[in-house]
Design a protein around this motif. Structure first.
Motif, PDB file in Angstrom:
ATOM      1  N   ILE B 181       8.449  12.022 -11.026  1.00  0.00           N
ATOM      2  CA  ILE B 181       9.394  11.087 -10.413  1.00  0.00           C
ATOM      3  C   ILE B 181      10.106  11.760  -9.243  1.00  0.00           C
ATOM      4  N   MET B 182      10.551  12.998  -9.488  1.00  0.00           N
ATOM      5  CA  MET B 182      11.270  13.727  -8.441  1.00  0.00           C
ATOM      6  C   MET B 182      10.366  14.013  -7.243  1.00  0.00           C
ATOM      7  N   LEU B 183       9.127  14.414  -7.537  1.00  0.00           N
ATOM      8  CA  LEU B 183       8.225  14.750  -6.437  1.00  0.00           C
ATOM      9  C   LEU B 183       7.879  13.510  -5.629  1.00  0.00           C
ATOM     10  N   ASP B 184       7.730  12.388  -6.340  1.00  0.00           N
ATOM     11  CA  ASP B 184       7.493  11.124  -5.650  1.00  0.00           C
ATOM     12  C   ASP B 184       8.602  10.837  -4.662  1.00  0.00           C
ATOM     13  N   LEU B 185       9.834  11.031  -5.139  1.00  0.00           N
ATOM     14  CA  LEU B 185      10.993  10.764  -4.279  1.00  0.00           C
ATOM     15  C   LEU B 185      10.943  11.670  -3.059  1.00  0.00           C
ATOM     16  N   LEU B 186      10.681  12.953  -3.317  1.00  0.00           N
ATOM     17  CA  LEU B 186      10.655  13.911  -2.207  1.00  0.00           C
ATOM     18  C   LEU B 186       9.582  13.523  -1.203  1.00  0.00           C
ATOM     19  N   ALA B 187       8.376  13.211  -1.730  1.00  0.00           N
ATOM     20  CA  ALA B 187       7.273  12.856  -0.831  1.00  0.00           C
ATOM     21  C   ALA B 187       7.611  11.586  -0.072  1.00  0.00           C
ATOM     22  N   GLY B 188       8.225  10.623  -0.773  1.00  0.00           N
ATOM     23  CA  GLY B 188       8.578   9.361  -0.117  1.00  0.00           C
ATOM     24  C   GLY B 188       9.532   9.590   1.034  1.00  0.00           C
ATOM     25  N   ILE B 189      10.552  10.413   0.783  1.00  0.00           N
ATOM     26  CA  ILE B 189      11.518  10.678   1.848  1.00  0.00           C
ATOM     27  C   ILE B 189      10.849  11.436   2.989  1.00  0.00           C
TER      28      ILE B 189
ATOM     29  N   ALA C 140       3.326   6.543  -5.943  1.00  0.00           N
ATOM     30  CA  ALA C 140       2.449   7.407  -5.152  1.00  0.00           C
ATOM     31  C   ALA C 140       1.505   6.575  -4.289  1.00  0.00           C
ATOM     32  N   THR C 141       1.060   5.421  -4.795  1.00  0.00           N
ATOM     33  CA  THR C 141       0.183   4.589  -3.958  1.00  0.00           C
ATOM     34  C   THR C 141       0.920   4.159  -2.692  1.00  0.00           C
ATOM     35  N   THR C 142       2.226   3.834  -2.844  1.00  0.00           N
ATOM     36  CA  THR C 142       2.990   3.428  -1.656  1.00  0.00           C
ATOM     37  C   THR C 142       3.036   4.557  -0.643  1.00  0.00           C
ATOM     38  N   ILE C 143       3.354   5.758  -1.163  1.00  0.00           N
ATOM     39  CA  ILE C 143       3.523   6.891  -0.255  1.00  0.00           C
ATOM     40  C   ILE C 143       2.204   7.217   0.427  1.00  0.00           C
ATOM     41  N   LEU C 144       1.110   7.208  -0.368  1.00  0.00           N
ATOM     42  CA  LEU C 144      -0.176   7.617   0.201  1.00  0.00           C
ATOM     43  C   LEU C 144      -0.712   6.580   1.181  1.00  0.00           C
ATOM     44  N   SER C 145      -0.470   5.298   0.857  1.00  0.00           N
ATOM     45  CA  SER C 145      -1.107   4.292   1.700  1.00  0.00           C
ATOM     46  C   SER C 145      -0.309   3.993   2.957  1.00  0.00           C
ATOM     47  N   ALA C 146       0.957   4.481   3.013  1.00  0.00           N
ATOM     48  CA  ALA C 146       1.769   4.146   4.188  1.00  0.00           C
ATOM     49  C   ALA C 146       1.091   4.599   5.467  1.00  0.00           C
ATOM     50  N   PHE C 147       0.541   5.830   5.459  1.00  0.00           N
ATOM     51  CA  PHE C 147      -0.052   6.322   6.694  1.00  0.00           C
ATOM     52  C   PHE C 147      -1.454   5.782   6.928  1.00  0.00           C
ATOM     53  N   LEU C 148      -2.006   5.082   5.921  1.00  0.00           N
ATOM     54  CA  LEU C 148      -3.273   4.405   6.178  1.00  0.00           C
ATOM     55  C   LEU C 148      -3.056   3.234   7.132  1.00  0.00           C
ATOM     56  N   ILE C 149      -1.860   2.633   7.051  1.00  0.00           N
ATOM     57  CA  ILE C 149      -1.611   1.448   7.885  1.00  0.00           C
ATOM     58  C   ILE C 149      -1.597   1.810   9.354  1.00  0.00           C
ATOM     59  N   ILE C 150      -0.990   2.952   9.710  1.00  0.00           N
ATOM     60  CA  ILE C 150      -0.874   3.223  11.143  1.00  0.00           C
ATOM     61  C   ILE C 150      -2.079   3.974  11.672  1.00  0.00           C
ATOM     62  N   SER C 151      -3.229   3.760  11.049  1.00  0.00           N
ATOM     63  CA  SER C 151      -4.401   4.418  11.603  1.00  0.00           C
ATOM     64  C   SER C 151      -4.680   3.940  13.012  1.00  0.00           C
ATOM     65  N   GLU C 152      -4.422   2.655  13.259  1.00  0.00           N
ATOM     66  CA  GLU C 152      -4.518   2.199  14.637  1.00  0.00           C
ATOM     67  C   GLU C 152      -3.127   2.348  15.229  1.00  0.00           C
ATOM     68  N   SER C 153      -2.887   3.528  15.814  1.00  0.00           N
ATOM     69  CA  SER C 153      -1.505   3.893  16.106  1.00  0.00           C
ATOM     70  C   SER C 153      -0.955   3.137  17.297  1.00  0.00           C
ATOM     71  N   ASP C 154      -0.243   2.076  17.020  1.00  0.00           N
ATOM     72  CA  ASP C 154       0.492   1.399  18.079  1.00  0.00           C
ATOM     73  C   ASP C 154       1.810   0.953  17.498  1.00  0.00           C
ATOM     74  N   SER C 155       2.643   0.370  18.355  1.00  0.00           N
ATOM     75  CA  SER C 155       4.008   0.101  17.920  1.00  0.00           C
ATOM     76  C   SER C 155       4.056  -0.919  16.800  1.00  0.00           C
ATOM     77  N   LEU C 156       3.170  -1.912  16.860  1.00  0.00           N
ATOM     78  CA  LEU C 156       3.251  -2.950  15.826  1.00  0.00           C
ATOM     79  C   LEU C 156       2.873  -2.396  14.462  1.00  0.00           C
ATOM     80  N   SER C 157       1.839  -1.539  14.424  1.00  0.00           N
ATOM     81  CA  SER C 157       1.443  -1.025  13.121  1.00  0.00           C
ATOM     82  C   SER C 157       2.507  -0.076  12.579  1.00  0.00           C
ATOM     83  N   LEU C 158       3.209   0.602  13.497  1.00  0.00           N
ATOM     84  CA  LEU C 158       4.296   1.474  13.030  1.00  0.00           C
ATOM     85  C   LEU C 158       5.406   0.637  12.410  1.00  0.00           C
ATOM     86  N   GLU C 159       5.692  -0.479  13.062  1.00  0.00           N
ATOM     87  CA  GLU C 159       6.713  -1.376  12.505  1.00  0.00           C
ATOM     88  C   GLU C 159       6.280  -1.883  11.127  1.00  0.00           C
ATOM     89  N   ALA C 160       5.007  -2.275  11.038  1.00  0.00           N
ATOM     90  CA  ALA C 160       4.497  -2.785   9.763  1.00  0.00           C
ATOM     91  C   ALA C 160       4.590  -1.708   8.692  1.00  0.00           C
TER      92      ALA C 160
END
Lengths: 304, 216, 486
Positions: B181-189, C140-160
């Motif tokens: 949980i903590m690492l998730d938070l850190l990575a998220g930030i 973790a899926t949120t964190i990992l997939s966030a940078f998948l969205i801006i693969s086409e790096s432009d301002s709109l995808s960054l906003e998304a």
């Protein structure tokens, strides 16, 4: 009851100039100076009473009557805060309103006497005084209401129960904003610098510029009585009345009021005067803390 | 003693929330959130009855002080330095009003907690209501501040609420999950901070006014 | 039995290797092969998972923190199918976009690593039996997939990406509160919670479920927390949009499905949890019906269509009974058809050089292969008769009607009809409206053809004839959500 009233008035008259001396001594200590004697204010008052008053030609009777009214109304307010517990003291429903409006009356006359001189500097000081006290007043009443909630009465006597194991947090949340209000009402740093003599930044001092002689002495004395009154209320908010014997309570009060002065002196030494724009923010913060305490006192959260 | 300390810390958390709502500069908010991180790391020591053994008290405390009070404020400090030009928050709701709303939220959460069926759990209602207040206040900051850094700080307030709740309600999570949980938070930030620098590079601003093109 | 432990360890190992290897590769196209290889491996492993399900009892392993039952297996299959297809499609897609974009190797390396991490976390979400682990993996899926969205790096995808990151983090944070509240009783696995559900405080569990439904519902794109979805889905590269729509939304709903029997059993079957799902489901349907007609961006249209279908799945589960089985069937149908629709629209957008639907015309003549795929998938998404979405939607409607819930029946019909009309108009204009003459080159690789043919065949097959074995399997999986199996 008469004894208590007499005692309150006598204590206020005799002891109040001491507080200003203690504050100045504390500040001198922090600054590494020797400082003026603790009794300096007594000497000043004594000197001023022997001097002749010079009154501006543009001033009316208001200016002449104001010092007496200010002095008496401030002194009258002290009788509601008895010095010795146990003895009967004047108290009735909502007497705290009378207490704070006696102080309000004195402030009103201070302001109109400052305006009466026709000086633009004094007018500016009066306007600031009116502004800040308007912000401070709600905070005062919220803190008192919180204390009354805890004490379960309608007279200010009920507010003086002091710290207890189950409600200490609320009392702290009340004492802190009340202390801030005290600083604001008595024109201390960070709200006003009592030592400054730059008219543009002064608030309280600038309103007394045209007073001299006995008039000035009465004004100064009234100011120190007001400081005494607020310090006494803070002490009574904090000191646990139920645990202590009356003698111990009185003794501790006599010790604690100078302690409040020492704390005030410390605050004045470590802080700088806040800019005028910051003052409403400070009072607003005090109000928020006071309201937090008030909300907590509304329900029986502390029994959890 | 322990009860009183809990009350004190809960109130300090509420006050720090109100401070965050009232501060008009990202730097001031950063100080507030770091202070809150320190407060949180004291909490695990005050709930020893929920934990089995010293390790399960020490680990969350150490993790929270390193992550919430040191690492995350450090990241944010770096990014604030980088986007130095822009400190203003451009709030939708003014600061005094926000603080008053925050105060009412805090009071409301006290009232609300009384109604919840928590009585059969041995938990402190003070920390719980501080947590519920933090949830709403975090969301208030996120939704009313038009500055991405302030939004991150709002999210942190919100996450802290989860931490408080997790500590004060007896948590039986295995240790590896608490660490996760903590690492998730850190990575998220961390990801958010990287995103903020990207936003700053691309838009030359960290206000969210330029992030309002996709609306329909 | 040591088998499941072995398989999941193997599964994790595959992805970890897959995440590490790109560090040593220089050529972008080779980096993109890795997600495909690991998807194939995961697909093969999921066949082995099936053997763990010999008897209908769920298999617990790793100290009860993981579980394989029919519900989990079904969702694992959806994850693997969509990721495999997206892995295949990705090759052509990025080969084409490499001609125009000047992305560096770093960019593709990051994409490959994050992609595989994303898939691993989704698999862990589904196999997790521990409510805390589910949460950790979902975040973790949120964190990992966030940078998948801006693969086409432009301002709109960054906003998304920023909206996605912030809104989903907050949503998942709410789910965390709910998780903590559920764990307050001292039990933290789904199976144990179900067994001891009657000892839990029903009010507290329901309160927690509201947090969970709102929290994971945000990630699932349920209204009114769907606002990130159209932005993220429309701005992401097409393979990412496909897995977002086809897998991630299902995985978030899957966690809600896991909680549902616990809440219902704790509340003595009062049906309140089901009502919450019905409410958000109908809200999603309503939002989609309102927003679909005013779209101009092709991928945004598909994104709102996802909101609609997630809403339909939630409605199916909320209705219960046969509706739950239909909702599970709908998960697969929607994933397949939405995946196909995204693939087709990705190619179309690339060839036409625009995503404005008013400028994309005469598709059937200009790009016959992808045009057909587009037509079929859109018709399927609208719920037209010979395709399998029709069957699942029909079953949901039938459940509402036979259950005597005529109001829900009417609302559902109204919502889907409104969406049908506006989507049909868009589709017909794109496919048949007189456009510029001449074919577009649009090379369609053999693998892409295979994806199109297989998906269309499955959609048609399940629409015309649902294998009884498969339906029986779904009914057993639905039993888990309904309460009764675990």
């Amino acid at each position: 009851m008469i004894i208590n009233i007499c005692l309150s008035i006598a204590a206020a008259l005799v002891l109040s100039p001491l507080l200003g001396g203690i504050i100045n001594k504390t500040k001198a200590f922090y600054a590494g100076r020797k400082g003026s004697p603790v009794l300096q204010l007594y000497f000043d008052l004594f000197k001023l009473f022997r001097k002749e008053s010079v009154i501006s030609t543009s001033a009316t009777f208001i200016f002449q009557a104001a010092p007496a009214i200010i002095f008496t109304s401030t002194l009258a307010a002290t009788i509601f805060v008895p010095f010795i517990p146990g003895l009967p003291a004047p108290s009735f429903t909502c007497d705290f309103i009378l207490l704070f409006y006696l102080l309000g009356l004195s402030r009103f006359f201070l302001i109109i006497s400052a305006l009466d001189t026709g000086s633009s500097f004094e007018g500016m000081g009066a306007s600031r005084e009116a502004f800040f006290s308007a912000l401070a007043e709600p905070v005062t009443f919220v803190t008192i209401l919180t204390m009354l909630r805890l004490g379960g009465g309608t007279s200010i006597q009920a507010a003086f129960r002091g710290l207890s194991s189950e409600s200490w947090i609320i009392i702290i949340l009340t004492a802190v904003p009340f202390f801030i209000v005290m600083l604001a009402e008595n024109a201390r740093i960070p709200f006003d610098d009592p030592n400054t003599h730059l008219e543009l930044t002064m608030i309280h001092e600038v309103m007394l510029l045209d007073n001299s002689g006995a008039n000035l002495a009465l004004m100064e004395w009234a100011a120190s009585i007001k400081l005494w009154l607020f310090s006494l209320i803070i002490v009574k908010i904090l000191l646990p009345a139920e645990i202590l014997t009356p003698a111990a309570y009185t003794g501790l009060t006599i010790l604690a009021v100078p302690a409040v002065a020492v704390i005030t002196g410390t605050v004045e030494s470590v802080m700088a005067r806040a800019s005028l724009l910051k003052v409403p923010q400070l009072l607003f913060s005090a109000g928020i803390i006071a309201f937090l305490g008030f909300f907590l006192s509304l329900n029986q959260f502390l029994g959890w | 003693m322990q009860h009183n300390l809990l009350i004190l810390i809960s109130l300090l958390i509420i006050l720090s929330n109100l401070f965050l709502l009232g501060s008009s500069r990202t730097r001031a908010m950063l100080r507030g959130i770091a202070a809150q991180g320190v407060l949180l790391s004291i909490l695990p020591f005050l709930f020893p009855m929920h934990k089995s053994g010293l390790v399960s008290i020490i680990v969350p405390a150490v993790l929270s002080i390193t992550i919430k009070a040191i690492l995350i404020p450090y990241f944010l400090h770096r990014v604030i330095q980088r986007v130095n030009t822009e400190n203003a928050l451009n709030p939708y709701i003014g600061y005094p009003v926000s603080v008053i709303i925050g105060l009412l939220i805090s009071y409301g959460s006290f009232l609300f907690i009384e109604k919840l069926p928590f009585s059969y759990l041995s938990i402190s209602p003070f920390t719980t209501s501080a947590a519920f207040a933090s949830i709403l206040i975090g969301m208030l900051i996120i939704s009313t501040r038009r500055n991405v850094i302030a939004q991150i700080i709002g999210y942190l307030v919100f996450e802290n609420a989860g931490f408080i709740l997790g500590i004060s309600i007896s948590s039986t999570m295995p240790l590896f999950i608490e660490i996760g949980i903590m690492l998730d938070l850190l990575a998220g930030i961390f990801i958010m901070v990287v995103a903020v620098s990207r936003i700053h590079i691309l838009f030359d601003s960290v206000g969210t006014q330029k992030l309002e093109r996709l609306n329909k | 039995m040591i088998l499941p432990e072995l398989i999941i360890s193997l599964n994790v190992m595959i992805f970890i290797t897959g995440v590490i290897i790109p560090l040593g590769i220089e050529k972008p196209l080779n980096m993109l092969k890795l997600p495909l290889i690991s998807s194939i491996a995961a697909m093969l492993l999921s066949a082995v998972y099936f053997f763990c399900l010999h008897n209908s009892d769920p298999v617990l392993f790793f100290g009860g923190n993981f579980i394989i039952d029919k519900l989990a297996f079904y969702h694992i299959m959806i994850v693997n199918i969509v990721f495999l297809a997206a892995g295949i499609y990705m090759q052509e897609y990025f080969a084409k976009s490499m001609e125009t974009d000047e992305h560096t190797a770093f960019h593709y390396r990051r994409f490959s690593m994050l992609w595989q991490g994303f898939q691993l976390m989704l698999i862990i979400v589904i196999l997790s039996n521990n409510i805390g682990l589910s949460w950790v993996a979902m975040e973790a899926t949120t964190i990992l997939s966030a940078f998948l969205i801006i693969s086409e790096s432009d301002s709109l995808s960054l906003e998304a990406m920023w909206k996605y990151l912030l809104i989903c983090s907050v949503g998942i944070g709410l789910a965390f509160i709910g998780t903590i509240l559920v764990a307050a009783g001292g039990i933290n696995t789904f199976s144990e919670l179900y067994i001891h559900a009657e000892e839990l405080n029903p009010k507290l569990i329901l309160f927690a479920f509201i947090f969970i439904a709102v929290g994971y519902g945000t990630k699932a794109g349920l209204s009114p927390m769907h606002s990130w979805l159209p932005d993220a889905h429309s701005q992401a590269p097409t393979p990412v949009s496909a897995v977002f729509s086809g897998v991630m939304l299902n995985a978030a709903l899957f966690i809600i499905m896991r909680y549902l029997p616990i809440v219902e059993r704790a509340g003595g079957g009062s049906g309140e949890a089901h009502s919450i799902l019905l409410l958000t489901g109908f809200l999603s349907l309503l939002f989609a019906a309102v927003f679909i007609p005013i779209q101009t961006d092709l991928k945004r249209l598909l994104a709102y269509c996802s909101v609609e279908h997630v809403g339909i799945i939630a409605i199916g589960i909320g209705l219960g009974g046969l509706g739950t089985t239909a909702a599970l069937l709908h998960c697969l149908n929607h994933s397949l058809s939405k995946m196909l629709a995204f693939f087709a629209s990705g190619s179309v957008i690339h060839e036409y050089g625009t995503r404005d639907m008013r400028k994309i015309t005469g598709l059937m003549k200009r790009m016959p292969m992808w045009g057909t795929a587009f037509m079929v998938s859109m018709l399927a998404l609208m719920g037209v008769a010979p395709f399998s979405i029709f069957i699942s939607e029909f079953l949901i409607v039938k459940t509402a009607f036979t259950g005597g819930q005529y109001l829900l029946f009417g609302l559902f019909m109204l919502g889907t009809l409104a969406i049908f009309i506006s989507m049909l108009k868009f589709t017909l204009e794109i496919a048949f409206k007189q456009g510029k003459p001449g074919k577009l080159t649009g090379r369609v690789g053999i693998a892409d053809k295979a994806i199109i043919i297989i998906s269309v065949a499955v959609l048609l097959l399940f629409g015309l004839w649902l294998p009884p074995d498969f339906f029986g399997f779904l009914e057993q999986a639905a039993q888990i959500i309904e309460g009764g199996l675990i």
